[in-house]
Design an enzyme around this catalytic site. Structure first.
Site, mmCIF file in Angstrom:
data_model
loop_
_atom_site.group_PDB
_atom_site.id
_atom_site.type_symbol
_atom_site.label_atom_id
_atom_site.label_comp_id
_atom_site.label_asym_id
_atom_site.label_seq_id
_atom_site.Cartn_x
_atom_site.Cartn_y
_atom_site.Cartn_z
ATOM 1 N N ASP A 158 0.839 -1.195 0.000
ATOM 2 C CA ASP A 158 0.000 0.000 0.000
ATOM 3 C C ASP A 158 0.880 1.253 0.000
ATOM 4 O O ASP A 158 2.114 1.135 0.100
ATOM 5 C CB ASP A 158 -0.921 -0.055 1.235
ATOM 6 C CG ASP A 158 -2.259 0.611 0.975
ATOM 7 O OD1 ASP A 158 -2.369 1.381 0.004
ATOM 8 O OD2 ASP A 158 -3.197 0.366 1.761
ATOM 9 N N ASP A 219 -10.783 2.731 -3.226
ATOM 10 C CA ASP A 219 -11.224 1.520 -2.515
ATOM 11 C C ASP A 219 -12.689 1.216 -2.807
ATOM 12 O O ASP A 219 -13.533 2.118 -2.794
ATOM 13 C CB ASP A 219 -11.123 1.731 -1.001
ATOM 14 C CG ASP A 219 -9.680 1.785 -0.529
ATOM 15 O OD1 ASP A 219 -8.761 1.696 -1.363
ATOM 16 O OD2 ASP A 219 -9.495 1.923 0.699
HETATM 17 C C1 GLA Z 1 -6.026 1.419 1.758
HETATM 18 C C2 GLA Z 1 -6.162 0.345 0.680
HETATM 19 C C3 GLA Z 1 -7.227 -0.654 1.090
HETATM 20 C C4 GLA Z 1 -6.846 -1.287 2.423
HETATM 21 C C5 GLA Z 1 -6.665 -0.190 3.471
HETATM 22 C C6 GLA Z 1 -6.097 -0.750 4.767
HETATM 23 O O1 GLA Z 1 -7.167 2.215 1.851
HETATM 24 O O2 GLA Z 1 -6.479 0.906 -0.563
HETATM 25 O O3 GLA Z 1 -7.354 -1.668 0.100
HETATM 26 O O4 GLA Z 1 -5.690 -2.036 2.279
HETATM 27 O O5 GLA Z 1 -5.777 0.826 3.022
HETATM 28 O O6 GLA Z 1 -5.919 0.217 5.736
#
Ligand code: GLA
Length: 431
Positions: A158, A219
């Site tokens: 990430d 997301d």
């Molecule tokens: C980001 C990522 C998500 C998830 C969260 C975890 O938002 O895009 O897919 O992994 O972090 O905190």
């Protein structure tokens, strides 16, 4: 050029097209904790749903006992909030001892014993998005080695709490560090999502050389709005995104939320269909212990999975946007077959959409059609009008065979007949 030289040159040029770890020649499939279970660490009050080794073992049991693994769903991926707030005395990441008392290595063994694979999560930056220890540039090597020592099979990197310059250095460095461990570890990069997802800020050629898959965009959340927003962004930008995908290198529009709370069955079919058109990774984020049979049968649809997993690995495109609110998507498949999706953005009632394969740019010939979600089969000439009834926010999805030529003279000769049948074949997996 001498033939052998030519072959050699092509081997070389081929090897620069995708991350050279040999992994994920078709989009990876499995289960990922984040969308459904988030950062629930309250094991005292919510023992069934908290991020703990029990949750991952439960899901592994379901994958291996309920028919998922055989269909290709083999990854069980831990996301954020797995680690302790502190690194250990050797500077290594460590799991939270209360929630993962057995440790990650043992959890990986649990997966491997069942023919499954384990994925884990980290973050290029000072902290993960959930506030846990991140992987700064100086920690890349040690973290890659830790995951390899634990026999992890996939790593999602990430990008919270880092700037563009650090990301530019960190994502390629992690790729090298993972390769240097000698353990094949599928590498998922969130990098593009942090810089807008589009060229010129994102260099998809470079990404394909360093990552197996990448998050391009926001997301996913448990709602149809969210799914629709993702569909729109990916297909509005298909000119930049579609060519980026191929064996070993995939766009990742994020998890499947089929089986959760936000989608109707029609909307679930739409997500399954369009993720298959996109050649997207199929990571479910749902509770496999309590999933409904309706959602399960959509996720376990062999024809949709077969289309998603097509060996040629070419992603599809939206080919038509009708005023009526019907959109048509097409993905070329191996052996001259293809997939079609008719998707309705309407909100009134099932819409009867009329077209012909010729109107959709198919070449002259006779085609075998399988309706992916009803299993019905039919033969269709390119010139024949057909009608599909598409539910609001739903799809009709077809597998379309290679065209068989319609010249009957050929059929008189045995050999030709065989060849024509082969051209028009329907893969076994779809029957
Ligand atoms: C980001 C990522 C998500 C998830 C969260 C975890 O938002 O895009 O897919 O992994 O972090 O905190």
């Amino acid at each position: 050029m001498h033939f052998s030289l030519l072959v050699f040159a092509c081997v070389l040029c081929g090897s620069t097209l995708a991350l050279n770890n040999g992994l994920m020649r078709t989009p990876p499939m499995g289960w990922l904790a984040w969308e459904r279970f988030r950062c629930d660490i309250d094991c005292q009050n919510d023992p069934k749903n908290c991020i703990s080794e029990n949750l991952f073992m439960d899901m592994a049991d379901r994958l291996s006992e309920d028919g998922w693994r055989e269909l290709g769903y083999v990854y069980i991926n831990i996301d954020d909030c797995w680690s302790s707030m502190e690194r250990d005395e050797n500077g290594r990441l460590q799991p939270d001892p209360k929630r993962f008392p057995g440790g990650i290595h043992k959890l990986a063994r649990y997966m491997h014993d069942r023919g499954l694979k384990l994925g884990i999560y980290g973050d290029m930056g000072t902290h993960t998005c959930g506030g846990y220890p991140g992987t700064t540039l100086d920690k890349i090597q040690i973290d890659a080695q830790t995951f390899a020592d634990w026999e992890v099979d996939m790593f999602k990197f990430d990008g919270c709490y880092s700037n563009a310059t650090e990301q530019e250095q960190g994502y390629p460095l992690m790729s090298k560090a993972l390769n240097a461990t000698g353990r094949p570890i599928g590498y998922s990069c969130s990098w593009p999502a942090y810089v807008g997802g589009l060229p010129p800020k994102v260099n998809y050629t470079q990404l394909g050389e360093i990552c197996n898959l990448w998050r391009n965009y926001d997301d996913i959340q448990d709602s149809w709005d969210s799914v629709l927003n993702i569909i729109d962004w990916f297909f509005d930008n298909q000119d930049a995104l579609q060519p980026a995908a191929g064996p070993g290198r995939w766009n990742d529009p994020d998890m499947l939320i089929i089986g959760d709370f936000g989608l109707s069955l029609d909307q679930s079919r739409s997500q399954m269909a369009l993720w298959s058109i996109m050649a997207a990774p199929l990571f479910m984020s749902n509770d496999l212990r309590t999933i409904s049979s309706g959602a399960q049968s959509i996720l376990q649809n062999k024809i949709a999975i077969g289309i998603n997993q097509d060996a040629m690995g070419m992603a599809g495109r939206r080919i038509l946007k009708e005023k009526s609110g019907i959109e048509v998507f097409w993905r070329p498949l191996s052996n001259n077959a293809s997939a079609l999706v008719f998707f309705s953005r309407r909100t009134d009632m099932p819409y009867r959409y009329t077209s012909s394969l010729r109107q959709l740019n198919f070449t002259t010939g006779s085609y075998k059609i399988i309706d992916v979600f009803t299993g019905k089969m039919a033969s269709l000439k390119d010139s024949t009008d057909f009608v599909v009834s598409v539910n609001p926010s739903g799809v009709v999805m077809w597998y379309v065979s290679a065209p068989a030529r319609m010249n009957l003279n050929h059929l008189r000769r045995g050999q030709e007949a065989h060849r024509v049948a082969e051209e028009n074949f329907i893969p076994y997996v779809f029957l």
